[in-house]
Design a protein around this motif. Structure first.
Motif, short mmCIF file in Angstrom:
data_model
loop_
_atom_site.label_atom_id
_atom_site.label_comp_id
_atom_site.label_asym_id
_atom_site.label_seq_id
_atom_site.Cartn_x
_atom_site.Cartn_y
_atom_site.Cartn_z
N ALA A 432 0.88 -1.19 0.08
CA ALA A 432 -0.09 0.03 0.21
C ALA A 432 1.15 1.13 0.04
O ALA A 432 1.01 1.98 1.17
N VAL A 433 1.46 1.65 -1.14
CA VAL A 433 2.43 2.62 -1.21
C VAL A 433 1.77 3.99 -0.67
O VAL A 433 2.29 4.77 -0.12
N TRP A 434 0.21 4.04 -1.12
CA TRP A 434 -0.19 5.40 -0.70
C TRP A 434 -0.44 5.67 0.81
O TRP A 434 -0.02 6.65 1.37
N LEU A 435 -0.48 4.38 1.51
CA LEU A 435 -0.48 4.61 2.86
C LEU A 435 1.03 4.79 3.47
O LEU A 435 1.10 5.40 4.47
N ALA A 436 1.84 4.31 2.75
CA ALA A 436 3.22 4.35 3.36
C ALA A 436 3.90 5.96 2.99
O ALA A 436 4.46 6.49 3.86
N VAL A 437 3.31 6.56 2.11
CA VAL A 437 3.33 7.98 1.86
C VAL A 437 2.67 8.80 2.99
O VAL A 437 3.46 9.72 3.63
N VAL A 438 1.49 8.26 3.40
CA VAL A 438 1.11 8.94 4.78
C VAL A 438 1.52 9.00 6.00
O VAL A 438 1.98 9.75 6.61
N VAL A 439 2.36 7.85 6.03
CA VAL A 439 3.02 7.45 7.42
C VAL A 439 4.35 8.15 7.25
O VAL A 439 4.64 8.92 8.19
N ALA A 440 4.95 8.38 6.31
CA ALA A 440 6.28 9.17 6.24
C ALA A 440 6.07 10.56 6.38
O ALA A 440 6.67 11.13 6.98
N ALA A 441 4.94 11.15 5.65
CA ALA A 441 4.63 12.67 5.98
C ALA A 441 4.26 12.78 7.30
O ALA A 441 4.68 13.92 7.59
N GLY A 442 3.34 11.99 7.91
CA GLY A 442 3.18 12.09 9.32
C GLY A 442 4.31 12.17 10.12
O GLY A 442 4.60 12.86 11.00
N ALA A 443 5.38 11.13 9.98
CA ALA A 443 6.56 11.43 10.61
C ALA A 443 7.25 12.58 10.47
O ALA A 443 7.88 13.17 11.39
N VAL A 444 7.42 13.18 9.33
CA VAL A 444 8.07 14.49 8.98
C VAL A 444 7.51 15.47 9.93
O VAL A 444 7.95 16.30 10.14
N VAL A 445 6.14 15.45 9.72
CA VAL A 445 5.34 16.59 10.75
C VAL A 445 5.58 16.49 11.77
O VAL A 445 5.73 17.48 12.59
N GLY A 446 5.79 15.20 12.47
CA GLY A 446 6.26 15.08 13.72
C GLY A 446 7.49 15.62 14.28
O GLY A 446 7.78 16.22 15.30
N LEU A 447 8.48 16.01 13.21
CA LEU A 447 9.66 16.61 13.69
C LEU A 447 9.30 18.24 14.04
O LEU A 447 10.20 18.63 14.92
N ALA A 448 8.34 18.59 13.46
CA ALA A 448 8.02 19.97 13.90
C ALA A 448 7.59 20.23 15.50
O ALA A 448 7.88 21.55 15.70
N TYR A 449 7.15 19.33 15.92
CA TYR A 449 7.10 19.63 17.48
C TYR A 449 7.89 18.77 18.36
O TYR A 449 8.20 18.92 19.62
N TYR A 450 8.45 17.55 17.95
CA TYR A 450 9.60 16.86 18.74
C TYR A 450 10.85 17.38 18.93
O TYR A 450 11.45 17.69 19.88
N LEU A 451 11.33 18.05 17.77
CA LEU A 451 12.61 18.72 17.82
C LEU A 451 12.89 19.91 18.66
O LEU A 451 13.66 20.14 19.54
N PRO A 452 11.69 20.79 18.56
CA PRO A 452 11.50 21.81 19.44
C PRO A 452 11.67 21.61 21.17
O PRO A 452 12.11 22.14 21.79
N LEU A 453 10.94 20.56 21.30
CA LEU A 453 10.95 19.94 22.72
C LEU A 453 12.45 19.47 23.03
O LEU A 453 12.68 19.87 24.18
N ALA A 454 12.79 18.80 22.15
CA ALA A 454 14.30 18.37 22.53
C ALA A 454 15.10 19.57 22.66
O ALA A 454 16.20 19.64 23.59
N ARG A 455 14.99 20.57 21.75
CA ARG A 455 15.75 22.03 22.12
C ARG A 455 15.52 22.39 23.34
O ARG A 455 16.47 22.93 23.98
N VAL A 456 14.35 22.63 23.72
CA VAL A 456 14.09 23.09 25.14
C VAL A 456 14.76 22.35 26.18
O VAL A 456 15.39 23.30 27.21
N LEU A 457 14.86 21.30 26.12
CA LEU A 457 15.68 20.33 27.03
C LEU A 457 16.95 20.89 27.20
O LEU A 457 17.75 20.76 28.26
#
Length: 498
Positions: A432-457
């Motif tokens: 299911a390549v289309w679902l793989a794209v959704v998962v990969a895109a979601g992981a990329v979006v996750g960087l937008a809130y995980y990395l700032p949290l890591a920076r705060v620490l």
């Protein structure tokens, strides 16, 4: 002449020990915590011992069994018990009833791990969940709201799952998961679709998969932090295990079930990531991002019902279970670290930290709080800004929280999260390549809130932070390092076979 089913007591040993731990905790008085932790530790050790031996099964009806003690079941059972021990270590002093409820919930998780029929599975899920109705309730209005919300959501989900199970039984003539696959062939399509949709939707409540997620952020924020740790890890693991067992053993090849899982997965990834992006509170961010991770865990299960993915049913279900295990370890460690540095972790009979109207006014009041992503009461977890420079004031919990956050983002050196996402994408890429794209895109979006949290620490001026539960936090961190260095341990025991 009535025949009595033979019982394999060795297969049931981890469950016996967990149930004994609950009983001992209820009557042990001041030694309730020690009794509960020792009993649950013994249950985890017994699960590992049984898992290392030959596969066992008990309560047989012909070739079908209601309880199976194979590698996946016993590994998952050991994890349920270990998570309960971690939460007990983080809970400080509590009344004896607290330890009884925690051990009883862990016993439900162990029963769920080995369940192979709809009745055992649903009863085990309810045993896992029922004690949490009390545990999530802190003194005060906010605690009562969290408890009431969780109660209503859980009762609704349970009724939904039961209705779905009843419809599937009507269509197939059996409650055994192995029997569903054969029994549903040629069954009424509408009845099968309705049963599968209702059962999976009811179980998705436990996993907090969107659009059945609304209870999770509110309850996790307002529950005591140790209980929130358990909800975010063991409770979600229960939902993931229940759905995986039902889909893989019972509904593989049922197209309607595949549609339901795909919708839940995509909705969870989208809604969870969007919700996490606007959060300014620690527990709220972890809660909303956990919804997205529920979508990642469900994604491989959606391909089991497709024509191209049916041959990959084993790897797909194994990837889903492995992702759930990796995620649970990362989430539990993150919550453990936050619990260690918060001034009041709270508890069933803990104090209630509530803002007064004057305090709200000084901090900008409800309007500022809403703009920053929440209600006036920030809950026991506090704001992300309060973790600024935590690396300087509390290095151990800061290191564990940082490692967990990086792992949840799927980045090295926290390879637990990396391997989890690779396992999912490997299955989706060929089915299911289309679902793989959704998962990969979601992981990329996750960087937008995980990395700032890591920076705060890591940067900024550190405020004084308490240093508690060092041993529990250190063990959680060591577990993460172990599965990052040797992920094959997780991948081996989550490999499923019929």
């Amino acid at each position: 002449m009535m025949r009595v089913q033979a019982i394999d007591h060795a297969a049931m040993l981890p469950l016996y020990l967990a149930a004994a731990a609950a009983v001992l905790a209820l009557f042990a008085g001041r030694f309730a915590k020690a009794a509960g932790m020792i009993g649950l530790g013994a249950a985890a050790a017994a699960a590992v011992w049984v898992g290392l031996g030959p596969d066992r099964a008990t309560f047989a009806v012909g070739d079908w069994h209601s309880y199976v003690a194979d590698d996946a079941a016993m590994g998952t059972a050991a994890l349920f018990a270990a998570l309960a021990v971690l939460v007990a270590a983080l809970s400080g002093r509590q009344a004896g009833e607290y330890w009884f409820l925690l051990a009883a919930s862990a016993a439900g998780g162990i029963a769920l791990a080995g369940s192979r029929d709809l009745i055992t599975l649903i009863v085990a899920v309810e045993t896992l969940t029922l004690p949490l109705y009390v545990l999530v309730t802190r003194p005060g209005r906010d605690g009562a709201e969290a408890g009431t919300t969780f109660l209503i959501a859980s009762v609704t989900s349970s009724a939904t799952a039961l209705m779905g199970a009843a419809l599937l039984y009507t269509a197939s003539g059996t409650v055994h998961l192995e029997g569903l696959r054969a029994g549903l062939d040629g069954a009424h399509a509408g009845l099968t679709a309705a049963g599968a949709a209702l059962l999976l939707a009811g179980l998705a409540f436990k996993l907090a998969a969107a659009p059945l997620h609304a209870w999770a952020p509110l309850v996790l924020e307002r529950a005591p932090l140790p209980v929130a740790t358990y909800l975010a890890s063991a409770s979600k693991l229960g939902g993931a295990v229940a759905i995986t067992w039902v889909v893989y053993f019972g509904l593989s090849g049922t197209a309607s079930a595949g549609v339901v899982i795909a919708v839940l997965s995509v909705a969870s990834i989208v809604i969870g990531n969007l919700g996490a992006l606007v959060q300014r509170r620690t527990v709220a961010l972890l809660a909303w991002s956990g919804i997205a991770h529920a979508g990642y865990a469900l994604a491989p299960l959606a391909v089991i019902m497709t024509a191209t993915g049916r041959d990959q049913a084993g790897p797909a279900a194994s990837a889903a279970l492995a992702y759930a295990v990796f995620f649970v370890l990362l989430e539990a460690s993150a919550f453990a670290a936050v619990t260690a540095v918060r001034p009041d972790a709270g508890g069933m009979f803990g104090s209630d930290e509530r803002r007064t109207p004057r305090a709200d006014l000084k901090s900008g009041g409800p309007l500022e709080s809403v703009l920053k992503g929440g209600a006036g009461n920030v809950g026991p977890g506090g704001r992300i800004a309060e973790l600024t420079g935590l690396w300087k004031s509390a290095p151990l919990p800061a290191a564990v929280l940082l490692f967990s956050v990086i792992g949840l983002a799927g980045l090295p050196p926290a390879l637990a999260g990396t391997f989890a996402k690779v396992a999912v994408l490997e299955v989706l890429a060929s089915s299911a390549v289309w679902l793989a794209v959704v998962v990969a895109a979601g992981a990329v979006v996750g960087l937008a809130y995980y990395l700032p949290l890591a920076r705060v620490l890591l940067v900024g001026r550190a405020d004084p932070a308490p240093r508690r539960f060092a041993l529990a936090v250190a063990l959680a961190g060591l577990a993460l390092v172990a599965v990052s260095v040797a992920p094959q341990v997780v991948l081996d025991f989550t490999a499923l076979s019929r």
